[in-house]
Structure formats: C-alpha cells, structure tokens
Design a protein around this motif. Structure first.
Motif, PDB file in Angstrom:
ATOM      1  N   GLN A 157      26.317  11.099 -25.944  1.00  8.41           N
ATOM      2  CA  GLN A 157      27.317  12.122 -26.254  1.00  8.41           C
ATOM      3  C   GLN A 157      28.656  11.811 -25.590  1.00  8.41           C
ATOM      4  OE1 GLN A 157      24.959  15.473 -24.913  1.00  8.41           O
ATOM      5  NE2 GLN A 157      24.522  16.108 -27.027  1.00  8.41           N
ATOM      6  N   ARG A 190      26.414   3.922 -39.151  1.00 14.48           N
ATOM      7  CA  ARG A 190      25.336   4.743 -38.594  1.00 14.48           C
ATOM      8  C   ARG A 190      24.061   3.909 -38.489  1.00 14.48           C
ATOM      9  NH1 ARG A 190      23.526  10.853 -40.155  1.00 14.48           N
ATOM     10  NH2 ARG A 190      21.519  10.755 -39.144  1.00 14.48           N
ATOM     11  N   THR A 215      19.883   4.167 -36.992  1.00 18.42           N
ATOM     12  CA  THR A 215      18.796   5.016 -36.516  1.00 18.42           C
ATOM     13  C   THR A 215      17.844   4.170 -35.698  1.00 18.42           C
ATOM     14  OG1 THR A 215      18.988   6.490 -38.419  1.00 18.42           O
ATOM     15  CG2 THR A 215      16.908   6.548 -37.215  1.00 18.42           C
ATOM     16  N   VAL A 227      24.623  11.183 -32.895  1.00 22.67           N
ATOM     17  CA  VAL A 227      24.584  11.901 -34.164  1.00 22.67           C
ATOM     18  C   VAL A 227      23.454  12.916 -34.160  1.00 22.67           C
ATOM     19  CG1 VAL A 227      24.264  11.712 -36.664  1.00 22.67           C
ATOM     20  CG2 VAL A 227      25.631   9.996 -35.451  1.00 22.67           C
ATOM     21  N   ASP A 228      22.219  12.471 -33.842  1.00 22.85           N
ATOM     22  CA  ASP A 228      21.060  13.359 -33.916  1.00 22.85           C
ATOM     23  C   ASP A 228      19.882  12.727 -33.190  1.00 22.85           C
ATOM     24  OD1 ASP A 228      19.537  15.566 -34.648  1.00 22.85           O
ATOM     25  OD2 ASP A 228      19.316  14.968 -36.734  1.00 22.85           O
ATOM     26  N   THR A 229      18.887  13.541 -32.857  1.00 18.63           N
ATOM     27  CA  THR A 229      17.647  13.059 -32.266  1.00 18.63           C
ATOM     28  C   THR A 229      16.545  14.076 -32.538  1.00 18.63           C
ATOM     29  OG1 THR A 229      16.619  12.148 -30.261  1.00 18.63           O
ATOM     30  CG2 THR A 229      17.975  14.105 -29.979  1.00 18.63           C
ATOM     31  N   ASP A 230      15.319  13.638 -32.435  1.00 18.30           N
ATOM     32  CA  ASP A 230      14.185  14.546 -32.501  1.00 18.30           C
ATOM     33  C   ASP A 230      12.993  13.868 -31.844  1.00 18.30           C
ATOM     34  OD1 ASP A 230      12.672  16.805 -32.991  1.00 18.30           O
ATOM     35  OD2 ASP A 230      12.715  16.615 -35.156  1.00 18.30           O
ATOM     36  N   PHE A 236      16.561   8.447 -32.754  1.00 19.32           N
ATOM     37  CA  PHE A 236      17.948   8.725 -32.417  1.00 19.32           C
ATOM     38  C   PHE A 236      18.796   8.192 -33.552  1.00 19.32           C
ATOM     39  CE2 PHE A 236      16.316   8.885 -28.095  1.00 19.32           C
ATOM     40  CZ  PHE A 236      17.064   9.910 -27.543  1.00 19.32           C
TER      41      PHE A 236
END
Length: 117
Positions: free
Chosen positions: A37, A2, A4, A43-46, A82
């Motif tokens: 995707q 993983r 980031t 995995v994730d984002t903001d 991300f």
C-alpha cells in the motif's frame, strides 16, 4: 501492468500452528500489505478457507457437474492471492520475493489478460 500472485502451500504444514503462530502470521502479512500500500502498488488480496470447503463446477461435458472439494489431487493448494499494479515483470518478481508465502510455499506470478480483451 496488473499482476496476480497465486499463493500455494501444503495445508499440512500449518496443522500444528497455535493461535499465537496464526497471530504472528497475520502480523507478517499485515506488514507486507502495508508495504504494498505504501508503495502504491496494492490492488487486492484474499485469504481463502481450506480446500476442504471447496466446490468445483464444470460444464465442459454439456451439463453442469458439481463436485465437493478441489478438482486437482495435490498436496499444495491455492491459499490466497495478491493483485498488484506495477510497471513490469521484474518489479512483480521483486514484490513476489518479499511475499511471506514465498518462505514456505510457492508464489505463481501471472500477468492480467484483461487489457488484451
């Protein structure tokens, strides 16, 4: 593994953006999220609110101290992130290079340390 991506930019660069400019940026980021995707690495984002909304907390002195705003004095600020799951750093670098934030700011790549705990 993983990784980031920490997205840094200068908020002043966005001061004159119109609602149409923001809509275009949302489409660009939406396409990037879609590509992550589709590749199965998302995995994730903001997307974070402006640095003027930040609150910084520290208990390093033995008591809790709360400060309005960011701690660091800098023009570039953290605007979002991300998180992706890919086989290696080279693949993470490839995806970071495709990130729209790389076109106007910086993308810091960090490997997760959670597996090492």
């Amino acid at each position: 593994m993983r990784y980031t991506f920490l997205l840094y930019s200068n908020p002043a660069d966005f001061a004159d953006m119109t609602p149409e400019d923001w809509a275009t940026q949302k489409e660009v980021y939406g396409a990037y999220i879609g590509a992550l995707q589709q590749a199965g690495v998302f995995v994730d984002t903001d997307w974070l609110q402006g640095v003027e909304t930040a609150t910084t907390l520290s208990a390093a002195s033995g008591s809790v101290q709360v400060q309005d705003g960011p701690f660091a004095e800098t023009k570039e600020t953290l605007g979002g992130f991300f998180a992706i799951d890919v086989p290696d750093l080279d693949t993470a670098i490839e995806w970071a290079g495709k990130c729209p934030a790389a076109q106007f700011g910086k993308v810091e790549i960090r490997a997760s340390a959670m597996d090492s705990l």
